[in-house]
Design an enzyme around this catalytic site. Structure first.
Site, PDB file in Angstrom:
ATOM      1  CG  ASP A 237      -1.824   1.159   1.321  1.00  0.00           C
ATOM      2  OD1 ASP A 237      -1.676   2.096   0.518  1.00  0.00           O
ATOM      3  OD2 ASP A 237      -2.708   1.157   2.206  1.00  0.00           O
ATOM      4  CB  VAL A 238       2.381   3.285  -2.730  1.00  0.00           C
ATOM      5  CG1 VAL A 238       3.210   2.132  -3.269  1.00  0.00           C
ATOM      6  CG2 VAL A 238       1.199   3.574  -3.634  1.00  0.00           C
TER       7      VAL A 238
ATOM      8  CG  ASN B  94      -1.505   4.331 -12.381  1.00  0.00           C
ATOM      9  OD1 ASN B  94      -2.176   4.978 -13.182  1.00  0.00           O
ATOM     10  ND2 ASN B  94      -1.941   3.193 -11.843  1.00  0.00           N
TER      11      ASN B  94
ATOM     12  CE1 TYR C  12      -9.192  10.639  -8.638  1.00  0.00           C
ATOM     13  CE2 TYR C  12     -10.253  12.181 -10.136  1.00  0.00           C
ATOM     14  CZ  TYR C  12      -9.436  11.083  -9.926  1.00  0.00           C
ATOM     15  OH  TYR C  12      -8.865  10.448 -10.997  1.00  0.00           O
TER      16      TYR C  12
ATOM     17  CE  LYS D  85      -5.812  11.466  -9.290  1.00  0.00           C
ATOM     18  NZ  LYS D  85      -4.721  10.486  -9.308  1.00  0.00           N
TER      19      LYS D  85
END
Ligand code: NAD
Length: 253
Positions: free
Chosen positions: A64-65, A91, A154, A158
């Site tokens: 889990d990054v 990604n 979100y 981003k």
């Protein structure tokens, strides 16, 4: 041009979707590829298998990054497997549709961790070990540029990735280049879920809200990914791959 043959490429969140397509595209170019997913070993195995079928060396790492520990495991396994890292693709990410007024603490934490902290953690750890001349590529979204209903958290994360791209390009130069792709809706599990919540299929969305009328496929993003890594004079750039969606906006409503 940055020669991709024999390079080690690590792609976070590559058990399926855009990440898998990018990993496979690097595999086709002769890279050694480290695939990564959070939980789904079966999806991860499938990515690795497909890369090996293409003749590439590939490994899969469940991690889990969005945690420092997970990002560290991914780096350690990449170094153990291939002795170094040349390319990092950030990604991994999640997208959850929620009107802002209902966005609670839990949702904020999930978006912060999965869409932003993950990029910070992996980049900070990997950048110290990556080879000179290497490249970092982030996958953000046009939602980080153009507001879309229900995607405030979100989109804000981003947008943070887009801005971070420019800062990292500045700070990591001249050793590493840092760029970002901001896709429109892409034909993946995540990409299909969003228009469907608005009561429209991805196909109809593409017909109505893009200039090309064409659904974006993960392979379109993957093609841009290898191009951006190859061009050695490209750094600090955010390139939209979106079938013209961001230009058209909701003009055809
Ligand atoms: P997806 O849900 O189909 O696949 C996501 C992959 O990332 C899975 O393999 C999952 O296991 C992995 N993942 C998620 N969080 C992780 C974590 N913390 N650690 C490790 N792995 C993790 O998604 P996708 O559509 O392929 O999206 C990939 C990226 O592209 C995301 O960052 C997303 O925000 C971005 N994006 C997608 C679209 C779209 O329409 N699909 C549009 C713009 C941007």
């Amino acid at each position: 041009m940055y020669d991709l043959k024999g390079r080690v490429a690590v792609v976070t969140g590559s058990g399926r979707g855009i990440g898998r397509a990018i990993g496979l595209r690097f595999a086709r170019e002769g890279c050694r590829v480290v695939f990564n997913a959070r939980k789904r070993q079966d999806e991860l195995d499938e990515s690795v298998q497909q890369a090996r079928t293409l003749g590439a060396e590939a490994v899969g790492v469940l991690a889990d990054v969005s945690t420092i520990g997970g990002a560290g495991v991914l780096l350690q396994r990449a170094l153990e497997s291939f002795g170094g890292v040349d390319i990092l693709v950030n990604n991994a990410g999640i997208g959850i549709f929620t009107p802002f007024i209902n966005a609670d603490e839990k949702l904020l934490e999930r978006h912060l961790s999965s869409d932003f902290r993950s990029v910070v953690y992996t980049t900070r750890l990997f950048a110290q070990k990556m080879s000179d001349g290497g490249a970092i590529l982030n996958i953000s979204s046009i939602a980080g540029i153009q507001p879309m209903l229900g995607l405030s958290l979100y989109g804000a994360m981003k947008a943070a990735v887009n801005t971070l791209t420019r800062y990292l390009a500045l700070e990591l130069a001249p050793r590493l280049r840092v760029n970002t792709i901001a896709p429109g809706w892409v034909n993946t599990k995540l990409g299909r879920s969003m228009p469907e919540l608005l009561g429209i299929s991805l196909e109809d969305f593409a017909k109505k809200y893009t200039l090309t009328g064409r659904i974006l496929e993960p392979e379109d993003v993957a093609e841009m990914a290898i191009t951006m890594v190859r061009i050695e004079s490209l750094t600090g750039q955010i390139i939209q791959v979106d079938s013209g969606e961001s230009i058209l906006g909701f003009q055809r409503q």
